[in-house]
Scaffold this active site. Structure first.
Site, PDB file in Angstrom:
ATOM      1  N   HIS A 137       0.763  -1.250   0.000  1.00  0.00           N
ATOM      2  CA  HIS A 137       0.000   0.000   0.000  1.00  0.00           C
ATOM      3  C   HIS A 137       0.793   1.299   0.000  1.00  0.00           C
ATOM      4  CE1 HIS A 137      -3.641  -2.275   0.286  1.00  0.00           C
ATOM      5  NE2 HIS A 137      -3.210  -2.902   1.361  1.00  0.00           N
ATOM      6  N   LYS A 141      -4.641  -9.803  -8.116  1.00  0.00           N
ATOM      7  CA  LYS A 141      -5.414  -9.162  -7.040  1.00  0.00           C
ATOM      8  C   LYS A 141      -6.371  -8.174  -7.702  1.00  0.00           C
ATOM      9  CE  LYS A 141      -4.963  -7.231  -2.426  1.00  0.00           C
ATOM     10  NZ  LYS A 141      -4.883  -5.840  -1.967  1.00  0.00           N
ATOM     11  N   ASN A 161      -6.507  -2.809  -5.381  1.00  0.00           N
ATOM     12  CA  ASN A 161      -5.447  -2.459  -4.434  1.00  0.00           C
ATOM     13  C   ASN A 161      -5.144  -0.972  -4.518  1.00  0.00           C
ATOM     14  OD1 ASN A 161      -3.353  -3.754  -2.554  1.00  0.00           O
ATOM     15  ND2 ASN A 161      -2.067  -2.458  -3.831  1.00  0.00           N
ATOM     16  N   THR A 162      -5.002  -0.329  -3.358  1.00  0.00           N
ATOM     17  CA  THR A 162      -4.712   1.105  -3.310  1.00  0.00           C
ATOM     18  C   THR A 162      -3.284   1.351  -2.837  1.00  0.00           C
ATOM     19  OG1 THR A 162      -7.025   1.660  -2.881  1.00  0.00           O
ATOM     20  CG2 THR A 162      -5.388   3.311  -2.251  1.00  0.00           C
ATOM     21  N   HIS A 215      -3.298  -2.833   7.957  1.00  0.00           N
ATOM     22  CA  HIS A 215      -4.339  -3.184   6.987  1.00  0.00           C
ATOM     23  C   HIS A 215      -4.925  -1.902   6.414  1.00  0.00           C
ATOM     24  CE1 HIS A 215      -7.828  -5.200   5.280  1.00  0.00           C
ATOM     25  NE2 HIS A 215      -8.614  -4.393   5.952  1.00  0.00           N
TER      26      HIS A 215
END
Ligand SMILES: *[C@@H]1O[C@H](CO)[C@@H](O)[C@H](O)[C@H]1NC(C)=O
Length: 119
Positions: free
Chosen positions: A12, A41, A44-45, A114
């Site tokens: 991230h 995936k 996703n950022t 997270h």
């Protein structure tokens, strides 16, 4: 745990933002960060800010609530990569969305572990 932080940073954080225009940025970084195996995936950022600024969300620069969620006071430059239909491992194709927004992360022992969501 260190490994949870390491995993969070790998998935991230991209600072300074890697090169590549929006057409190729996600395709490249998702592969380079190991997020295209064994499956592409889907979402996703990446946060384009120094690690210290992101860790600070868990240490007073965020509003914390619930079990362990903290909402950043500050907005961050973000790129969200979303997989395109027809992608498959070995050929994951992404579309990029660029935003500047506040974020919610989950913190453990005052470290981000997270990426919960964009606010
Ligand atoms: C973040 O916002 C909270 C709630 O408004 C505030 O108490 C805290 O001081 C702010 N932190 C920083 C570093 O601005």
């Amino acid at each position: 745990k260190d490994s949870d932080l390491g995993r969070f940073l790998n998935r991230h954080v991209d600072f300074p933002k890697s090169s590549g225009n929006n057409r190729v940025y996600c395709n490249r970084i998702m592969q380079r960060r190991g997020l295209t195996r064994p499956v592409c995936k889907t979402f996703n950022t990446f946060i384009h800010a120094p690690t210290g600024q992101i860790q600070a969300i868990c240490r007073g620069a965020g509003r914390c609530h619930g079990r362990n969620f903290c909402d950043s006071n500050a907005s961050f430059r973000l790129t969200t990569c979303q997989v395109r239909p027809g992608s498959r491992p070995g050929r994951c194709i992404y579309r990029a969305r660029v935003q500047t927004r506040r974020i919610r992360v989950a913190c453990t022992q005052r470290l981000p572990v997270h990426f919960e969501r964009i606010l």
